[in-house]
Design an enzyme around this catalytic site. Structure first.
Site, mmCIF file in Angstrom:
data_model
loop_
_atom_site.group_PDB
_atom_site.id
_atom_site.type_symbol
_atom_site.label_atom_id
_atom_site.label_comp_id
_atom_site.label_asym_id
_atom_site.label_seq_id
_atom_site.Cartn_x
_atom_site.Cartn_y
_atom_site.Cartn_z
ATOM 1 N N LYS A 208 55.272 39.077 41.508
ATOM 2 C CA LYS A 208 54.449 39.892 40.613
ATOM 3 C C LYS A 208 54.315 41.284 41.214
ATOM 4 C CE LYS A 208 49.937 40.253 38.460
ATOM 5 N NZ LYS A 208 48.696 39.564 38.096
ATOM 6 N N LYS A 263 57.243 38.991 36.967
ATOM 7 C CA LYS A 263 56.370 39.803 36.115
ATOM 8 C C LYS A 263 56.287 41.216 36.647
ATOM 9 C CE LYS A 263 51.580 39.963 34.800
ATOM 10 N NZ LYS A 263 50.275 39.618 35.238
HETATM 11 C C1 PBG Z 1 45.440 39.081 36.459
HETATM 12 C C2 PBG Z 1 46.579 39.293 35.525
HETATM 13 C C3 PBG Z 1 47.095 40.506 35.078
HETATM 14 C C4 PBG Z 1 48.048 40.176 34.117
HETATM 15 C C5 PBG Z 1 48.105 38.784 34.044
HETATM 16 N N1 PBG Z 1 47.200 38.253 34.933
HETATM 17 C C6 PBG Z 1 46.722 41.911 35.378
HETATM 18 C C7 PBG Z 1 46.799 42.404 36.755
HETATM 19 O O1 PBG Z 1 47.361 41.806 37.653
HETATM 20 O O2 PBG Z 1 46.221 43.492 36.959
HETATM 21 C C8 PBG Z 1 48.828 41.184 33.316
HETATM 22 C C9 PBG Z 1 49.363 40.687 32.032
HETATM 23 C C10 PBG Z 1 49.835 41.738 31.103
HETATM 24 O O3 PBG Z 1 49.869 42.942 31.411
HETATM 25 O O4 PBG Z 1 50.179 41.358 29.978
HETATM 26 N N2 PBG Z 1 45.709 38.975 37.798
#
Ligand code: PBG
Length: 341
Positions: A208, A263
């Site tokens: 991520k 992601k």
């Molecule tokens: C929380 C999380 C996030 C997303 C999914 N879980 C945001 C982040 O890490 O700040 C993002 C999902 C999206 O942008 O559609 N940890």
């Protein structure tokens, strides 16, 4: 696998190899298609808010709404009837419940748990996935506990284990740690097993990235204003790195992840491809909020053909090696696929 490459030479004229032959008719294109997209490949991320009978649009994600639990259950029922196998739940925590340590994450009756229970009761056949991370609950918008200005790892992991247990007790099928703390997959696996939840799976947000494409999501769950000018670079990955993603995935698999995720999605297709080719495990892509916003905005302006762009973007994930895609277009795409099929 050995692949056939024609040994045409530049002197072959007229050309002996004509790849266009296989593109001439729709039936032939269908016959040689290497990848397909089906509603079964789609996971629908949903936002749940407090109240009854309420829906609130997300400004930066036209077409996406935060729903109260009762309306969410209806929407999830429709998703299931379209062949979508699972939903991922994201709570919009009322601001007054946010605290520095995100205590509401451990409330067995928080919005996420209410949504899990309601969906499990009314739409029992659909899979329920729930994020593990503290950002929907913290007043600073970070995913973990902040001590002396730093998101501390090991203490955060202890809380995440408890959060995972709270969600598993509510009936969650798949725990999805999205926090990027080190060692959390192994710790959560041990905690789940010790509590008897050996069948609850872990979908790890393994690779991520610290991405600008999460902006609209943070609007949706209300964490953008909490985070302010802060960022998540001390735990989420640097977009410059690819090899590191493989190390992250290797660690999470060794710690017991059943499924792994990359992601964001479209800017990271190379990572999806490398992960799938290296490990051959169930691999998922998250077409995140910013990707949705871009496609949606361009389509709303008439600059892109919406239906075609949606399906092409999702098929590209399959081609890259993703077994499935988390996408805010899930319901729309499933409808398109049904009508086409
Ligand atoms: C929380 C999380 C996030 C997303 C999914 N879980 C945001 C982040 O890490 O700040 C993002 C999902 C999206 O942008 O559609 N940890």
């Amino acid at each position: 696998m050995t692949r056939f490459h024609p040994t045409a030479t530049t002197t072959d004229w007229p050309p002996r190899c004509r790849p266009r032959r296989l593109r001439r008719h729709a039936w032939l294109r269908a016959l040689v298609a290497e990848n397909r997209l089906s509603p079964a490949d789609l996971i629908w991320p949903v936002f749940v808010q407090a109240g009854r009978g309420t829906r609130t649009p997300v400004g930066s994600m036209p077409g996406v709404e935060r729903l109260s639990v009762d309306l969410l259950v209806e929407a999830v029922g429709q998703a299931q009837s379209l062949g979508i196998p699972a939903v991922a739940i994201f709570p919009v925590t009322p601001p007054e419940l946010k605290t520095p340590d995100g205590d509401e994450a451990l409330n067995p009756d928080n919005l996420a748990c209410q949504a899990i229970r309601a969906i499990k009761a009314d739409v029992p056949g659909i899979g329920v996935i729930c994020d593990v991370a503290l950002d929907p609950y913290t007043s600073h918008g970070q995913d973990g506990l902040v001590r002396d200005g730093y998101v501390v790892n090991d203490q955060t992991v202890e809380v995440l284990c408890q959060q995972a247990l709270v969600q598993a007790r509510a009936g969650c099928d798949v725990i999805a740690p999205s926090d990027m703390m080190d060692g959390r997959v192994g710790a959560i696996r041990r905690a789940l097993d010790a509590a008897g939840f050996t069948e609850v799976a872990i979908l790890s947000y393994a690779a991520k990235y610290a991405s600008a494409f999460y902006g609209p999501f943070r609007d949706a769950v209300g964490s953008a204003s909490n985070l302010g000018s802060g960022d998540k670079k001390t735990y989420q990955m640097d977009p410059a790195n690819g090899d590191e993603a493989l190390r992250e995935v290797a660690l999470d698999l060794a710690e017991g992840a059943d499924l792994v995720m990359v992601k964001p999605g479209m800017p990271y297709l190379d990572i999806i491809c490398r992960v799938k080719q290296t490990f051959g495990v169930p691999t998922y892509a998250y077409q995140v909020s910013g990707e949705y916003a871009m496609l949606r905005a361009a389509a709303d302006h008439g600059w892109l053909d919406r239906d075609k762009a949606i399906l092409e973007s999702l098929l590209a994930f399959r081609r890259a090696g993703a077994d499935g895609v988390l996408t805010y277009f899930a319901v729309e795409a499933a409808r398109l696929l049904r009508n086409a099929g």
